[in-house]
Scaffold this motif. Structure first.
Motif, PDB file in Angstrom:
ATOM      1  N   MET A  12       0.597 -12.168   9.202  1.00 28.94           N
ATOM      2  CA  MET A  12       1.905 -12.577   9.710  1.00 28.94           C
ATOM      3  C   MET A  12       2.765 -11.391  10.131  1.00 28.94           C
ATOM      4  O   MET A  12       3.526 -11.496  11.087  1.00 28.94           O
ATOM      5  CB  MET A  12       2.651 -13.394   8.652  1.00 28.94           C
ATOM      6  CG  MET A  12       1.898 -14.630   8.177  1.00 28.94           C
ATOM      7  SD  MET A  12       1.391 -15.720   9.523  1.00 28.94           S
ATOM      8  CE  MET A  12       2.987 -16.228  10.161  1.00 28.94           C
ATOM      9  N   ASN A  13       2.678 -10.279   9.405  1.00 22.21           N
ATOM     10  CA  ASN A  13       3.508  -9.138   9.768  1.00 22.21           C
ATOM     11  C   ASN A  13       3.002  -7.872   9.095  1.00 22.21           C
ATOM     12  O   ASN A  13       2.159  -7.923   8.191  1.00 22.21           O
ATOM     13  CB  ASN A  13       4.975  -9.371   9.380  1.00 22.21           C
ATOM     14  CG  ASN A  13       5.222  -9.074   7.910  1.00 22.21           C
ATOM     15  OD1 ASN A  13       4.519  -9.587   7.040  1.00 22.21           O
ATOM     16  ND2 ASN A  13       6.209  -8.247   7.616  1.00 22.21           N
ATOM     17  N   ALA A  14       3.507  -6.751   9.543  1.00 24.24           N
ATOM     18  CA  ALA A  14       3.261  -5.465   8.899  1.00 24.24           C
ATOM     19  C   ALA A  14       4.555  -4.672   8.936  1.00 24.24           C
ATOM     20  O   ALA A  14       5.224  -4.605   9.967  1.00 24.24           O
ATOM     21  CB  ALA A  14       2.146  -4.706   9.605  1.00 24.24           C
ATOM     22  N   ASP A  15       4.887  -4.080   7.801  1.00 23.61           N
ATOM     23  CA  ASP A  15       6.122  -3.298   7.692  1.00 23.61           C
ATOM     24  C   ASP A  15       5.768  -1.933   7.123  1.00 23.61           C
ATOM     25  O   ASP A  15       5.236  -1.833   6.013  1.00 23.61           O
ATOM     26  CB  ASP A  15       7.111  -4.021   6.777  1.00 23.61           C
ATOM     27  CG  ASP A  15       8.409  -3.245   6.615  1.00 23.61           C
ATOM     28  OD1 ASP A  15       8.806  -2.544   7.557  1.00 23.61           O
ATOM     29  OD2 ASP A  15       9.025  -3.349   5.529  1.00 23.61           O
ATOM     30  N   ILE A  16       6.042  -0.890   7.887  1.00 27.86           N
ATOM     31  CA  ILE A  16       5.725   0.482   7.489  1.00 27.86           C
ATOM     32  C   ILE A  16       7.015   1.242   7.219  1.00 27.86           C
ATOM     33  O   ILE A  16       7.943   1.223   8.039  1.00 27.86           O
ATOM     34  CB  ILE A  16       4.947   1.214   8.608  1.00 27.86           C
ATOM     35  CG1 ILE A  16       3.659   0.470   8.971  1.00 27.86           C
ATOM     36  CG2 ILE A  16       4.667   2.661   8.207  1.00 27.86           C
ATOM     37  CD1 ILE A  16       2.587   0.522   7.939  1.00 27.86           C
ATOM     38  N   SER A  17       7.052   1.950   6.099  1.00 29.67           N
ATOM     39  CA  SER A  17       8.151   2.875   5.806  1.00 29.67           C
ATOM     40  C   SER A  17       7.566   4.273   5.648  1.00 29.67           C
ATOM     41  O   SER A  17       6.704   4.489   4.787  1.00 29.67           O
ATOM     42  CB  SER A  17       8.884   2.480   4.519  1.00 29.67           C
ATOM     43  OG  SER A  17       9.579   1.273   4.688  1.00 29.67           O
TER      44      SER A  17
ATOM     45  N   GLY B 213       0.826  -1.196   0.000  1.00 25.98           N
ATOM     46  CA  GLY B 213       0.000   0.000   0.000  1.00 25.98           C
ATOM     47  C   GLY B 213       0.862   1.249   0.000  1.00 25.98           C
ATOM     48  O   GLY B 213       1.980   1.237   0.549  1.00 25.98           O
ATOM     49  N   TYR B 214       0.355   2.304  -0.637  1.00 26.86           N
ATOM     50  CA  TYR B 214       1.076   3.586  -0.678  1.00 26.86           C
ATOM     51  C   TYR B 214       0.063   4.702  -0.436  1.00 26.86           C
ATOM     52  O   TYR B 214      -1.067   4.653  -0.938  1.00 26.86           O
ATOM     53  CB  TYR B 214       1.740   3.784  -2.039  1.00 26.86           C
ATOM     54  CG  TYR B 214       2.322   5.171  -2.235  1.00 26.86           C
ATOM     55  CD1 TYR B 214       3.569   5.509  -1.702  1.00 26.86           C
ATOM     56  CD2 TYR B 214       1.629   6.145  -2.955  1.00 26.86           C
ATOM     57  CE1 TYR B 214       4.111   6.784  -1.872  1.00 26.86           C
ATOM     58  CE2 TYR B 214       2.152   7.427  -3.135  1.00 26.86           C
ATOM     59  CZ  TYR B 214       3.394   7.739  -2.594  1.00 26.86           C
ATOM     60  OH  TYR B 214       3.918   8.993  -2.765  1.00 26.86           O
TER      61      TYR B 214
ATOM     62  N   GLY C  13       4.503  17.443   2.243  1.00 32.78           N
ATOM     63  CA  GLY C  13       3.674  16.277   2.511  1.00 32.78           C
ATOM     64  C   GLY C  13       4.484  15.152   3.119  1.00 32.78           C
ATOM     65  O   GLY C  13       5.721  15.206   3.203  1.00 32.78           O
ATOM     66  N   ILE C  14       3.797  14.116   3.587  1.00 34.53           N
ATOM     67  CA  ILE C  14       4.408  12.905   4.121  1.00 34.53           C
ATOM     68  C   ILE C  14       3.864  11.713   3.335  1.00 34.53           C
ATOM     69  O   ILE C  14       2.662  11.634   3.047  1.00 34.53           O
ATOM     70  CB  ILE C  14       4.104  12.731   5.620  1.00 34.53           C
ATOM     71  CG1 ILE C  14       4.804  13.828   6.433  1.00 34.53           C
ATOM     72  CG2 ILE C  14       4.529  11.343   6.123  1.00 34.53           C
ATOM     73  CD1 ILE C  14       4.503  13.770   7.931  1.00 34.53           C
ATOM     74  N   ALA C  15       4.745  10.806   2.973  1.00 35.40           N
ATOM     75  CA  ALA C  15       4.350   9.605   2.230  1.00 35.40           C
ATOM     76  C   ALA C  15       4.631   8.373   3.083  1.00 35.40           C
ATOM     77  O   ALA C  15       5.448   8.404   4.016  1.00 35.40           O
ATOM     78  CB  ALA C  15       5.115   9.522   0.908  1.00 35.40           C
ATOM     79  N   ALA C  16       3.936   7.287   2.774  1.00 30.75           N
ATOM     80  CA  ALA C  16       4.141   6.031   3.506  1.00 30.75           C
ATOM     81  C   ALA C  16       3.967   4.849   2.579  1.00 30.75           C
ATOM     82  O   ALA C  16       3.114   4.850   1.685  1.00 30.75           O
ATOM     83  CB  ALA C  16       3.173   5.920   4.679  1.00 30.75           C
ATOM     84  N   LEU C  17       4.793   3.858   2.801  1.00 30.78           N
ATOM     85  CA  LEU C  17       4.679   2.572   2.124  1.00 30.78           C
ATOM     86  C   LEU C  17       4.381   1.522   3.188  1.00 30.78           C
ATOM     87  O   LEU C  17       4.951   1.549   4.285  1.00 30.78           O
ATOM     88  CB  LEU C  17       5.984   2.206   1.408  1.00 30.78           C
ATOM     89  CG  LEU C  17       6.423   3.096   0.246  1.00 30.78           C
ATOM     90  CD1 LEU C  17       7.875   2.784  -0.119  1.00 30.78           C
ATOM     91  CD2 LEU C  17       5.521   2.859  -0.952  1.00 30.78           C
ATOM     92  N   ALA C  18       3.495   0.594   2.860  1.00 28.04           N
ATOM     93  CA  ALA C  18       3.168  -0.481   3.806  1.00 28.04           C
ATOM     94  C   ALA C  18       3.169  -1.816   3.071  1.00 28.04           C
ATOM     95  O   ALA C  18       2.721  -1.916   1.931  1.00 28.04           O
ATOM     96  CB  ALA C  18       1.805  -0.246   4.450  1.00 28.04           C
ATOM     97  N   THR C  19       3.682  -2.811   3.749  1.00 29.19           N
ATOM     98  CA  THR C  19       3.678  -4.178   3.230  1.00 29.19           C
ATOM     99  C   THR C  19       3.186  -5.109   4.328  1.00 29.19           C
ATOM    100  O   THR C  19       3.578  -4.971   5.490  1.00 29.19           O
ATOM    101  CB  THR C  19       5.098  -4.609   2.789  1.00 29.19           C
ATOM    102  OG1 THR C  19       5.580  -3.704   1.801  1.00 29.19           O
ATOM    103  CG2 THR C  19       5.088  -6.022   2.214  1.00 29.19           C
ATOM    104  N   SER C  20       2.311  -6.028   3.950  1.00 31.35           N
ATOM    105  CA  SER C  20       1.829  -7.013   4.914  1.00 31.35           C
ATOM    106  C   SER C  20       1.783  -8.383   4.253  1.00 31.35           C
ATOM    107  O   SER C  20       1.407  -8.504   3.080  1.00 31.35           O
ATOM    108  CB  SER C  20       0.438  -6.645   5.431  1.00 31.35           C
ATOM    109  OG  SER C  20       0.014  -7.554   6.429  1.00 31.35           O
TER     110      SER C  20
END
Length: 404
Positions: free
Chosen positions: A335-340, A249-250, A388-395
């Motif tokens: 199983m997991n979540a990773d936020i950048s 997700g972005y 602005g602020i951006a975020a990347l998410a992986t699950s």
């Protein structure tokens, strides 16, 4: 519209037996034993639930098995599947009649009667039965030509003769019938005190129905003995392919003058605020999309449109928790979540632990499975200019694996 499109099916899954040949009753009825991590009956029901024909499903259970069935039903892949249960009788014949009577007011045109302990039935076989109905047959029996040489034995165990196997077939289920015809046949047999039929096709023959054969399936075995259940479990355990899915997700939100930002559910005092319809929690919006992606459930805008006033100022943990619910309804385990996070300011490090704790609570997983990282954009672009602020998410989500 084809003739097949005009047919509707009642599915009767017969599950009222005790299964004495499958081992000790302390092990429970065989239809509720686990194979591939799920009860036998669930594998059977999942096949019929996923078959695209119009259908109504009735499960005939033993009166003592309501709790067992309720527990088994938790493992069904289709959580929206509606099945009705009725209590069976002392014989299979009585149980089938109970299932047929439960279908009387449903309006179905045809019925398929399936043993609960044939979990490897497949859609190709069901389609062959349906095609036979479309050709005008009122009774259809899947069968396999007998391949072994057959012997007739005397009471002392000696062979009397060799039986010619030409034209002999081993019967399988589902045994399929025009509904009104098989209901009348079963009722007639009950009224005549006939209870000696070994299957529904035999009863149909007795009632004068012509039974058409279609090709059965070598995999459509009946689990009768304890070793059959062990072999089925081994087959599924060997054949299961892990269903591991990763969603990404972005999201990005504009920074405006303000007193702080909310990131991963944690408010951080700052000289700017994030602009958005909700609380503009960028990483949680990205994580919501990542979770929804693992089960093809659209994106955050589909579930929480910005045009809907009820979400104005809403806390974004509600979005994540909604996505978690959808994932679990699809049989997924997160199983997991990773936020950048990509931001020039504020500093994320001092708040990272609190963010991870919030993620763990929202997702229902351990802290070690939650990661939050941050980087700047080296003063390049809109992030570098603090616009602005951006975020990347992986699950990563593991879904219940299926053997077929």
């Amino acid at each position: 519209m084809t003739k097949n499109d005009q047919l509707s099916y009642g599915i009767i899954v017969v599950a009222a037996g005790r299964g004495e040949r499958a081992g000790s009753l302390q092990d429970g009825p065989k239809q509720y034993r686990l194979i591939g991590g799920r009860p036998v009956i669930v594998h059977t029901l999942d096949v019929f639930a996923a078959w695209p024909a119009q259908k109504t499903i009735i499960v005939v259970i033993h009166p003592d098995d309501e709790t067992l069935f309720a527990e088994a039903a938790r493992h069904l892949t289709d959580k929206n599947l509606t099945v009705s249960i009725v209590h069976g009788g002392a014989t299979r014949q009585q149980s089938v009649l109970a299932g047929l009577k439960a279908l009387e007011s449903s309006g179905v045109t045809h019925v398929m009667i399936q043993d609960a302990v044939r979990p490897f039935v497949d859609h190709a076989l069901l389609d062959r039965c349906a095609s036979a109905f479309a050709e005008g047959h009122e009774a259809v029996l899947p069968g396999l030509a007998v391949a072994d040489t057959l012997k007739r034995a005397a009471s002392d165990g000696t062979v009397i003769e060799t039986v010619a196997r030409a034209g002999l077939f081993a019967a399988q289920t589902p045994q399929c019938f025009r509904f009104e015809a098989i209901l009348a046949a079963h009722q007639r047999a009950a009224d005549s005190a006939r209870s000696d039929f070994t299957d529904d096709a035999a009863l149909a023959e007795w009632a004068g129905m012509t039974v058409a054969l279609v090709e059965g399936s070598v995999d459509n075995v009946k689990l009768t003995l304890k070793r059959d259940i062990a072999m089925a479990d081994e087959k599924l355990s060997r054949d299961l392919m892990p269903d591991v899915r990763t969603g990404n997700g972005y999201d990005v939100h504009q920074l405006v003058p303000g007193d702080g930002v909310t990131l991963c559910g944690v408010f951080i005092p700052h000289d700017q605020a994030l602009l958005g319809h909700s609380d503009a929690d960028v990483p949680l919006h990205a994580l919501t999309d990542a979770l929804l992606a693992t089960c093809g459930a659209g994106d955050i805008g589909d579930h929480f449109p910005p045009s809907d006033p009820q979400w104005k100022g809403a806390a974004s943990h509600l979005f994540v928790e909604h996505a978690v619910k959808i994932v679990r309804e699809h049989g997924g385990t997160i199983m997991n979540a990773d936020i950048s996070l990509i931001a020039e300011a504020p500093k994320i490090g001092p708040h990272r632990q609190a963010m991870r704790e919030r993620l763990a609570t929202m997702l229902g997983i351990s802290l070690e499975r939650c990661s939050v990282k941050a980087t700047t954009n080296e003063k390049i672009g809109f992030v570098g200019r603090r616009e602005g602020i951006a975020a990347l998410a992986t699950s990563t989500v593991v879904f219940r694996a299926r053997g077929r």
